[in-house]
Design a protein around this motif. Structure first.
Motif, short mmCIF file in Angstrom:
data_model
loop_
_atom_site.label_atom_id
_atom_site.label_comp_id
_atom_site.label_asym_id
_atom_site.label_seq_id
_atom_site.Cartn_x
_atom_site.Cartn_y
_atom_site.Cartn_z
N CYS A 95 41.41 43.38 30.73
CA CYS A 95 42.82 43.10 31.05
C CYS A 95 43.19 43.63 32.43
N GLU A 96 42.76 44.84 32.72
CA GLU A 96 43.07 45.46 34.01
C GLU A 96 42.41 44.69 35.15
N LYS A 97 41.17 44.27 34.96
CA LYS A 97 40.45 43.56 36.01
C LYS A 97 41.03 42.16 36.23
N ILE A 98 41.42 41.51 35.15
CA ILE A 98 42.05 40.18 35.30
C ILE A 98 43.35 40.29 36.08
N TYR A 99 44.14 41.30 35.78
CA TYR A 99 45.39 41.49 36.52
C TYR A 99 45.10 41.73 38.00
N GLU A 100 44.22 42.65 38.29
CA GLU A 100 43.93 42.98 39.69
C GLU A 100 43.31 41.79 40.42
N GLY A 101 42.46 41.05 39.72
CA GLY A 101 41.84 39.89 40.35
C GLY A 101 42.85 38.81 40.69
N ASN A 102 43.78 38.56 39.78
CA ASN A 102 44.81 37.56 40.06
C ASN A 102 45.79 38.03 41.12
N LYS A 103 46.10 39.30 41.10
CA LYS A 103 47.00 39.85 42.12
C LYS A 103 46.39 39.68 43.51
N ALA A 104 45.11 39.98 43.63
CA ALA A 104 44.44 39.83 44.92
C ALA A 104 44.37 38.38 45.36
N HIS A 105 44.18 37.48 44.40
CA HIS A 105 43.99 36.07 44.74
C HIS A 105 45.30 35.35 45.02
N TYR A 106 46.32 35.64 44.22
CA TYR A 106 47.57 34.89 44.31
C TYR A 106 48.64 35.67 45.09
#
Length: 422
Positions: A114-125
Protein backbone atom coordinates in the motif's frame (compact mmCIF):
# COMPACT_ATOMS: atom_id res chain seq x y z
CA UNK A 1 -37.67 -8.86 -4.84
CA UNK A 2 -37.06 -11.58 -7.44
CA UNK A 3 -33.58 -12.67 -6.43
CA UNK A 4 -34.44 -16.31 -7.18
CA UNK A 5 -34.41 -15.40 -10.83
CA UNK A 6 -30.70 -16.07 -11.24
CA UNK A 7 -29.71 -17.30 -7.83
CA UNK A 8 -31.25 -20.71 -8.36
CA UNK A 9 -28.02 -22.17 -9.73
CA UNK A 10 -26.13 -21.59 -6.47
CA UNK A 11 -28.43 -22.59 -3.66
CA UNK A 12 -25.89 -24.93 -2.04
CA UNK A 13 -24.63 -22.42 0.47
CA UNK A 14 -24.39 -22.33 4.20
CA UNK A 15 -27.83 -21.79 5.69
CA UNK A 16 -26.58 -19.56 8.47
CA UNK A 17 -25.81 -16.66 6.16
CA UNK A 18 -29.36 -16.24 4.99
CA UNK A 19 -30.92 -15.62 8.36
CA UNK A 20 -32.73 -12.31 7.94
CA UNK A 21 -31.22 -9.44 9.84
CA UNK A 22 -28.28 -11.50 11.12
CA UNK A 23 -25.36 -9.23 10.25
CA UNK A 24 -22.24 -11.39 10.18
CA UNK A 25 -18.67 -10.24 9.77
CA UNK A 26 -16.69 -11.14 6.69
CA UNK A 27 -14.86 -13.77 8.79
CA UNK A 28 -18.08 -15.64 9.50
CA UNK A 29 -19.31 -15.97 5.92
CA UNK A 30 -18.81 -19.18 3.99
CA UNK A 31 -20.68 -20.05 0.85
CA UNK A 32 -20.28 -23.09 -1.37
CA UNK A 33 -21.77 -23.94 -4.73
CA UNK A 34 -21.63 -26.76 -7.19
CA UNK A 35 -18.08 -25.91 -8.19
CA UNK A 36 -16.77 -26.08 -4.63
CA UNK A 37 -15.63 -23.27 -2.41
CA UNK A 38 -12.15 -21.80 -2.79
CA UNK A 39 -9.67 -21.27 -0.01
CA UNK A 40 -7.94 -18.37 1.68
CA UNK A 41 -4.79 -19.49 -0.11
CA UNK A 42 -6.61 -19.24 -3.44
CA UNK A 43 -7.35 -15.56 -2.80
CA UNK A 44 -3.64 -14.85 -2.46
CA UNK A 45 -2.82 -16.93 -5.51
CA UNK A 46 -5.23 -14.77 -7.50
CA UNK A 47 -3.95 -11.49 -6.07
CA UNK A 48 -0.29 -12.47 -6.41
CA UNK A 49 -0.90 -13.58 -10.00
CA UNK A 50 -2.51 -10.23 -10.78
CA UNK A 51 0.38 -8.27 -9.27
CA UNK A 52 3.07 -10.40 -10.89
CA UNK A 53 1.73 -9.67 -14.36
CA UNK A 54 0.40 -6.12 -14.04
CA UNK A 55 2.31 -4.25 -11.33
CA UNK A 56 5.43 -2.41 -12.46
CA UNK A 57 7.69 -3.49 -9.61
CA UNK A 58 10.10 -0.61 -10.22
CA UNK A 59 7.57 2.25 -10.27
CA UNK A 60 4.74 0.64 -8.28
CA UNK A 61 2.02 1.74 -10.63
CA UNK A 62 0.00 -0.67 -12.72
CA UNK A 63 0.38 -1.45 -16.39
CA UNK A 64 -2.24 -1.25 -19.10
CA UNK A 65 -1.93 -4.87 -20.18
CA UNK A 66 0.26 -7.94 -20.04
CA UNK A 67 2.22 -7.02 -23.18
CA UNK A 68 4.03 -4.11 -21.52
CA UNK A 69 7.18 -4.76 -19.49
CA UNK A 70 6.93 -1.37 -17.80
CA UNK A 71 4.40 1.37 -17.04
CA UNK A 72 6.15 4.33 -18.59
CA UNK A 73 3.38 6.85 -19.18
CA UNK A 74 -0.03 7.33 -20.73
CA UNK A 75 -0.20 5.39 -23.98
CA UNK A 76 3.04 3.63 -23.17
CA UNK A 77 2.20 0.99 -20.64
CA UNK A 78 0.70 2.90 -17.70
CA UNK A 79 -2.89 2.03 -16.79
CA UNK A 80 -5.42 4.87 -16.70
CA UNK A 81 -5.00 7.47 -13.98
CA UNK A 82 -8.51 6.89 -12.62
CA UNK A 83 -8.03 3.12 -12.36
CA UNK A 84 -4.83 3.30 -10.32
CA UNK A 85 -6.72 4.14 -7.09
CA UNK A 86 -8.96 1.11 -7.65
CA UNK A 87 -5.82 -1.03 -7.62
CA UNK A 88 -4.73 0.74 -4.43
CA UNK A 89 -8.14 -0.15 -2.96
CA UNK A 90 -7.37 -3.78 -3.74
CA UNK A 91 -4.10 -3.58 -1.82
CA UNK A 92 -5.90 -2.06 1.15
CA UNK A 93 -8.51 -4.80 0.98
CA UNK A 94 -5.70 -7.36 0.98
CA UNK A 95 -4.31 -5.76 4.13
CA UNK A 96 -7.70 -5.81 5.83
CA UNK A 97 -8.24 -9.45 4.89
CA UNK A 98 -4.87 -10.47 6.30
CA UNK A 99 -5.59 -8.49 9.45
CA UNK A 100 -8.92 -10.26 9.94
CA UNK A 101 -7.18 -13.60 9.53
CA UNK A 102 -4.36 -12.54 11.89
CA UNK A 103 -1.89 -13.35 9.13
CA UNK A 104 1.03 -11.18 10.21
CA UNK A 105 3.22 -12.02 7.23
CA UNK A 106 0.56 -11.07 4.70
CA UNK A 107 -0.38 -7.99 6.75
CA UNK A 108 3.16 -6.70 6.56
CA UNK A 109 3.39 -7.50 2.87
CA UNK A 110 0.11 -5.74 2.04
CA UNK A 111 0.85 -2.71 4.21
CA UNK A 112 4.22 -2.23 2.52
CA UNK A 113 2.56 -2.68 -0.86
CA UNK A 114 0.00 0.00 0.00
CA UNK A 115 2.78 2.42 0.91
CA UNK A 116 4.73 1.70 -2.27
CA UNK A 117 1.67 2.06 -4.49
CA UNK A 118 0.93 5.44 -2.94
CA UNK A 119 4.50 6.67 -3.34
CA UNK A 120 4.73 5.31 -6.86
CA UNK A 121 1.56 7.05 -7.98
CA UNK A 122 2.53 10.26 -6.23
CA UNK A 123 5.84 10.31 -8.08
CA UNK A 124 4.21 9.50 -11.41
CA UNK A 125 1.12 11.71 -11.29
CA UNK A 126 2.52 15.20 -10.80
CA UNK A 127 3.04 14.66 -7.05
CA UNK A 128 -0.74 14.91 -6.69
CA UNK A 129 -0.74 18.51 -7.86
CA UNK A 130 -4.37 18.58 -8.95
CA UNK A 131 -3.83 21.91 -10.73
CA UNK A 132 -1.41 20.27 -13.17
CA UNK A 133 -3.46 19.53 -16.27
CA UNK A 134 -0.81 18.05 -18.52
CA UNK A 135 -2.39 15.25 -20.52
CA UNK A 136 0.27 12.65 -19.88
CA UNK A 137 0.70 12.46 -16.11
CA UNK A 138 -1.67 15.19 -14.95
CA UNK A 139 -5.36 15.81 -14.29
CA UNK A 140 -7.81 16.88 -16.98
CA UNK A 141 -11.20 15.30 -16.19
CA UNK A 142 -13.11 15.82 -12.95
CA UNK A 143 -13.94 12.21 -12.27
CA UNK A 144 -10.27 11.17 -12.68
CA UNK A 145 -9.57 13.33 -9.64
CA UNK A 146 -12.61 12.20 -7.66
CA UNK A 147 -11.71 8.51 -7.77
CA UNK A 148 -8.49 9.49 -6.03
CA UNK A 149 -10.40 11.65 -3.53
CA UNK A 150 -12.33 8.57 -2.44
CA UNK A 151 -9.37 6.23 -2.15
CA UNK A 152 -7.20 8.77 -0.35
CA UNK A 153 -9.95 9.20 2.25
CA UNK A 154 -10.22 5.42 2.62
CA UNK A 155 -6.47 5.16 3.06
CA UNK A 156 -6.58 7.76 5.81
CA UNK A 157 -9.38 5.84 7.52
CA UNK A 158 -7.32 2.66 7.42
CA UNK A 159 -3.82 3.92 8.17
CA UNK A 160 -4.29 7.35 9.78
CA UNK A 161 -1.71 9.09 7.56
CA UNK A 162 -2.60 12.78 7.64
CA UNK A 163 -1.23 13.45 4.17
CA UNK A 164 -3.89 11.16 2.71
CA UNK A 165 -6.69 13.16 4.30
CA UNK A 166 -5.12 16.48 3.29
CA UNK A 167 -4.88 15.40 -0.34
CA UNK A 168 -8.38 13.95 -0.30
CA UNK A 169 -9.88 17.21 0.92
CA UNK A 170 -7.73 19.27 -1.41
CA UNK A 171 -8.84 17.24 -4.42
CA UNK A 172 -12.50 17.43 -3.37
CA UNK A 173 -12.22 21.21 -3.17
CA UNK A 174 -10.45 21.40 -6.54
CA UNK A 175 -13.23 19.46 -8.27
CA UNK A 176 -16.02 21.39 -6.58
CA UNK A 177 -14.72 24.91 -7.20
CA UNK A 178 -12.30 24.58 -10.09
CA UNK A 179 -8.71 25.75 -10.38
CA UNK A 180 -7.51 29.31 -10.68
CA UNK A 181 -4.37 28.01 -12.36
CA UNK A 182 -6.23 25.88 -14.93
CA UNK A 183 -9.05 28.39 -15.37
CA UNK A 184 -12.04 26.09 -15.03
CA UNK A 185 -15.01 27.03 -12.87
CA UNK A 186 -15.45 23.66 -11.18
CA UNK A 187 -17.64 20.64 -11.56
CA UNK A 188 -20.44 21.83 -9.27
CA UNK A 189 -23.39 23.61 -10.86
CA UNK A 190 -24.51 26.24 -8.32
CA UNK A 191 -27.62 27.11 -10.36
CA UNK A 192 -29.17 23.70 -11.11
CA UNK A 193 -27.07 21.44 -8.86
CA UNK A 194 -25.34 18.28 -10.02
CA UNK A 195 -21.75 17.89 -11.20
CA UNK A 196 -20.36 18.49 -14.68
CA UNK A 197 -18.08 15.75 -15.99
CA UNK A 198 -15.21 17.82 -17.39
CA UNK A 199 -13.82 21.19 -18.23
CA UNK A 200 -13.28 22.00 -21.90
CA UNK A 201 -11.01 22.76 -23.61
CA UNK A 202 -8.43 21.21 -21.30
CA UNK A 203 -6.34 24.36 -21.63
CA UNK A 204 -8.00 27.78 -21.42
CA UNK A 205 -11.38 26.20 -20.68
CA UNK A 206 -14.74 27.84 -21.13
CA UNK A 207 -17.20 27.90 -18.22
CA UNK A 208 -19.57 24.94 -18.07
CA UNK A 209 -23.11 25.85 -19.01
CA UNK A 210 -26.61 24.40 -19.01
CA UNK A 211 -26.67 21.49 -21.44
CA UNK A 212 -23.13 20.31 -20.77
CA UNK A 213 -22.83 16.71 -19.64
CA UNK A 214 -23.45 15.63 -16.06
CA UNK A 215 -22.35 12.01 -15.90
CA UNK A 216 -23.15 9.41 -13.28
CA UNK A 217 -19.41 8.68 -13.09
CA UNK A 218 -18.78 12.05 -11.43
CA UNK A 219 -22.02 12.62 -9.53
CA UNK A 220 -22.19 9.44 -7.46
CA UNK A 221 -18.44 9.28 -6.78
CA UNK A 222 -18.78 12.84 -5.40
CA UNK A 223 -21.41 11.55 -2.98
CA UNK A 224 -19.17 8.62 -1.99
CA UNK A 225 -16.25 11.00 -1.47
CA UNK A 226 -18.30 13.48 0.56
CA UNK A 227 -19.64 10.75 2.85
CA UNK A 228 -16.24 9.10 3.24
CA UNK A 229 -14.82 12.46 4.27
CA UNK A 230 -17.82 12.94 6.55
CA UNK A 231 -16.77 9.73 8.27
CA UNK A 232 -13.18 10.87 8.70
CA UNK A 233 -12.84 14.60 9.32
CA UNK A 234 -12.61 15.72 12.97
CA UNK A 235 -15.95 15.72 14.75
CA UNK A 236 -15.21 19.05 16.40
CA UNK A 237 -14.22 20.88 13.21
CA UNK A 238 -16.18 24.12 12.88
CA UNK A 239 -18.26 24.90 9.82
CA UNK A 240 -16.37 26.64 7.05
CA UNK A 241 -17.63 30.10 6.11
CA UNK A 242 -17.19 32.33 3.08
CA UNK A 243 -17.68 32.01 -0.65
CA UNK A 244 -15.01 29.38 -1.30
CA UNK A 245 -15.36 26.89 1.52
CA UNK A 246 -12.38 24.76 2.51
CA UNK A 247 -11.92 22.27 5.36
CA UNK A 248 -15.60 21.52 5.56
CA UNK A 249 -17.21 20.28 8.74
CA UNK A 250 -18.79 16.85 8.98
CA UNK A 251 -22.23 18.38 8.55
CA UNK A 252 -21.16 20.31 5.45
CA UNK A 253 -19.79 17.16 3.81
CA UNK A 254 -23.03 15.38 4.63
CA UNK A 255 -25.08 18.25 3.17
CA UNK A 256 -23.08 18.21 -0.05
CA UNK A 257 -23.43 14.47 -0.35
CA UNK A 258 -27.19 14.67 0.15
CA UNK A 259 -27.59 17.47 -2.39
CA UNK A 260 -25.71 15.74 -5.20
CA UNK A 261 -27.38 12.43 -4.39
CA UNK A 262 -30.83 13.97 -4.75
CA UNK A 263 -29.87 15.57 -8.04
CA UNK A 264 -28.75 12.12 -9.20
CA UNK A 265 -31.94 10.44 -8.03
CA UNK A 266 -34.10 12.97 -9.88
CA UNK A 267 -32.03 12.97 -13.06
CA UNK A 268 -30.20 9.66 -13.40
CA UNK A 269 -32.23 7.00 -11.58
CA UNK A 270 -35.13 5.07 -13.06
CA UNK A 271 -37.12 4.69 -9.86
CA UNK A 272 -39.09 1.74 -11.18
CA UNK A 273 -36.27 -0.46 -12.46
CA UNK A 274 -33.12 0.70 -10.66
CA UNK A 275 -31.28 1.60 -13.87
CA UNK A 276 -28.70 4.34 -13.48
CA UNK A 277 -28.41 6.49 -16.59
CA UNK A 278 -24.92 7.15 -17.86
CA UNK A 279 -25.51 10.89 -18.19
CA UNK A 280 -27.88 13.75 -18.71
CA UNK A 281 -27.36 16.89 -20.75
CA UNK A 282 -29.51 19.80 -19.66
CA UNK A 283 -33.23 19.02 -19.82
CA UNK A 284 -32.73 16.28 -22.40
CA UNK A 285 -33.64 12.65 -21.91
CA UNK A 286 -31.08 10.83 -19.75
CA UNK A 287 -28.82 8.36 -21.56
CA UNK A 288 -30.41 5.16 -20.24
CA UNK A 289 -27.43 2.94 -20.85
CA UNK A 290 -26.64 0.99 -17.68
CA UNK A 291 -23.02 0.36 -16.74
CA UNK A 292 -21.91 -1.79 -13.83
CA UNK A 293 -19.70 0.90 -12.30
CA UNK A 294 -22.50 3.48 -12.29
CA UNK A 295 -24.81 0.97 -10.65
CA UNK A 296 -22.02 0.33 -8.15
CA UNK A 297 -21.30 3.91 -7.16
CA UNK A 298 -25.00 4.56 -6.74
CA UNK A 299 -25.15 1.56 -4.42
CA UNK A 300 -22.15 2.90 -2.51
CA UNK A 301 -23.56 6.41 -2.25
CA UNK A 302 -26.88 5.02 -1.02
CA UNK A 303 -25.26 2.75 1.57
CA UNK A 304 -23.08 5.53 2.97
CA UNK A 305 -26.05 7.86 3.30
CA UNK A 306 -28.07 5.09 4.93
CA UNK A 307 -25.30 4.50 7.45
CA UNK A 308 -24.98 8.22 8.14
CA UNK A 309 -28.69 8.94 8.53
CA UNK A 310 -30.46 5.66 9.25
CA UNK A 311 -33.05 6.59 6.62
CA UNK A 312 -34.30 3.40 4.94
CA UNK A 313 -35.02 5.37 1.76
CA UNK A 314 -31.32 5.14 0.94
CA UNK A 315 -31.09 1.42 1.66
CA UNK A 316 -34.13 0.75 -0.53
CA UNK A 317 -32.45 2.63 -3.38
CA UNK A 318 -29.25 0.62 -2.95
CA UNK A 319 -31.17 -2.65 -3.14
CA UNK A 320 -33.11 -1.44 -6.19
CA UNK A 321 -29.93 -0.69 -8.14
CA UNK A 322 -28.18 -3.87 -6.98
CA UNK A 323 -31.19 -5.98 -7.95
CA UNK A 324 -31.18 -4.56 -11.46
CA UNK A 325 -27.47 -5.29 -11.85
CA UNK A 326 -27.86 -8.88 -10.69
CA UNK A 327 -31.27 -9.83 -12.02
CA UNK A 328 -31.24 -8.03 -15.36
CA UNK A 329 -27.74 -7.03 -16.43
CA UNK A 330 -26.22 -10.37 -15.42
CA UNK A 331 -29.02 -12.73 -16.37
CA UNK A 332 -27.62 -14.01 -19.70
CA UNK A 333 -24.68 -15.90 -18.22
CA UNK A 334 -25.42 -15.75 -14.49
CA UNK A 335 -22.26 -13.71 -13.78
CA UNK A 336 -21.35 -10.05 -13.97
CA UNK A 337 -21.33 -8.85 -17.57
CA UNK A 338 -18.23 -7.71 -19.42
CA UNK A 339 -18.08 -4.49 -21.41
CA UNK A 340 -15.32 -4.36 -24.00
CA UNK A 341 -14.78 -0.61 -24.15
CA UNK A 342 -11.52 1.01 -23.12
CA UNK A 343 -10.91 0.55 -19.36
CA UNK A 344 -14.39 -0.90 -18.82
CA UNK A 345 -12.99 -4.12 -17.40
CA UNK A 346 -12.40 -2.25 -14.13
CA UNK A 347 -16.15 -2.12 -13.49
CA UNK A 348 -16.25 -5.41 -11.56
CA UNK A 349 -13.60 -4.23 -9.09
CA UNK A 350 -15.65 -1.09 -8.42
CA UNK A 351 -18.81 -3.16 -8.04
CA UNK A 352 -17.03 -5.43 -5.55
CA UNK A 353 -16.08 -2.47 -3.36
CA UNK A 354 -19.61 -1.16 -2.96
CA UNK A 355 -21.44 -4.46 -2.90
CA UNK A 356 -19.29 -5.53 0.04
CA UNK A 357 -20.66 -2.52 1.91
CA UNK A 358 -24.24 -3.42 1.02
CA UNK A 359 -23.77 -7.08 1.94
CA UNK A 360 -21.75 -6.81 5.13
CA UNK A 361 -22.62 -3.36 6.51
CA UNK A 362 -26.31 -3.59 5.68
CA UNK A 363 -26.92 -7.32 6.06
CA UNK A 364 -28.05 -7.84 2.46
CA UNK A 365 -26.78 -11.41 2.13
CA UNK A 366 -29.09 -12.34 -0.75
CA UNK A 367 -26.38 -11.30 -3.21
CA UNK A 368 -23.72 -13.65 -1.90
CA UNK A 369 -24.58 -16.66 -4.08
CA UNK A 370 -24.43 -14.54 -7.23
CA UNK A 371 -21.13 -12.96 -6.23
CA UNK A 372 -19.68 -16.36 -5.43
CA UNK A 373 -20.91 -17.73 -8.73
CA UNK A 374 -19.10 -14.92 -10.55
CA UNK A 375 -15.92 -15.60 -8.59
CA UNK A 376 -16.02 -19.38 -9.06
CA UNK A 377 -16.80 -19.10 -12.76
CA UNK A 378 -14.11 -16.51 -13.47
CA UNK A 379 -11.45 -18.34 -11.47
CA UNK A 380 -12.22 -21.71 -13.06
CA UNK A 381 -11.69 -20.10 -16.49
CA UNK A 382 -8.39 -18.39 -15.63
CA UNK A 383 -5.09 -18.88 -17.38
CA UNK A 384 -3.81 -21.47 -14.93
CA UNK A 385 -0.19 -20.91 -15.91
CA UNK A 386 -0.19 -17.25 -14.87
CA UNK A 387 -3.14 -17.38 -12.44
CA UNK A 388 -4.85 -14.41 -14.06
CA UNK A 389 -8.43 -14.01 -15.28
CA UNK A 390 -10.02 -12.29 -18.22
CA UNK A 391 -13.12 -10.14 -18.16
CA UNK A 392 -15.48 -12.57 -19.88
CA UNK A 393 -15.82 -14.79 -16.85
CA UNK A 394 -17.81 -17.57 -18.49
CA UNK A 395 -15.16 -18.15 -21.18
CA UNK A 396 -11.76 -19.81 -20.65
CA UNK A 397 -8.83 -17.41 -20.96
CA UNK A 398 -6.35 -18.87 -23.46
CA UNK A 399 -2.85 -19.53 -22.18
CA UNK A 400 -0.56 -16.52 -22.67
CA UNK A 401 -3.35 -14.38 -24.16
CA UNK A 402 -2.83 -10.62 -23.92
CA UNK A 403 -4.98 -9.34 -21.07
CA UNK A 404 -5.55 -5.82 -19.82
CA UNK A 405 -5.22 -5.09 -16.11
CA UNK A 406 -8.73 -3.67 -15.97
CA UNK A 407 -10.36 -6.94 -17.01
CA UNK A 408 -7.98 -9.03 -14.92
CA UNK A 409 -8.72 -7.08 -11.73
CA UNK A 410 -12.34 -8.19 -11.32
CA UNK A 411 -11.98 -11.70 -9.89
CA UNK A 412 -9.16 -10.95 -7.43
CA UNK A 413 -11.02 -7.80 -6.34
CA UNK A 414 -14.12 -9.87 -5.60
CA UNK A 415 -12.08 -12.55 -3.84
CA UNK A 416 -10.40 -10.06 -1.52
CA UNK A 417 -13.77 -8.76 -0.38
CA UNK A 418 -15.73 -12.03 -0.44
CA UNK A 419 -13.10 -14.58 0.64
CA UNK A 420 -13.57 -18.18 1.68
CA UNK A 421 -13.27 -19.17 5.33
CA UNK A 422 -10.87 -22.05 5.07
Amino acid sequence: MSVKKIFVFSLLWVVSVVVAGNHQSLDEVEIVNEKGNYSYQTVWEAYDGFNKIFLDSDKYIYKTNSSFPRAIDRGNGAAAIWCQPIYWDMAMNAYQLAKKRKDKEKMEYAKTLCEKIYEGNKAHYAHFDFDDNNENTGWFIYDDIMWWTITLARAYELFGVKEYLQLSEKSFERVWYGSEKVGDNGSYDPVNSGMFWRWYPIRNPKPNKFGDGKMACINFPVVVAALTLYDNVPADRKEAVGKHLVHLSKLQYLQRGKEIYEWGVENLLDKETGVIADSRHGAGEPAWKAHVYNQATFVGASVLLYKATGDKYYLDNAVLAADYTVNEMSVEHGVLPFEKGIEQGIYTAIFAQYMSMLVFDCGQKQYLPFLRQTIETGWSNRDKTRNICGGTYYKPLPKDAEVDSYSASGIPALMLLFPARK
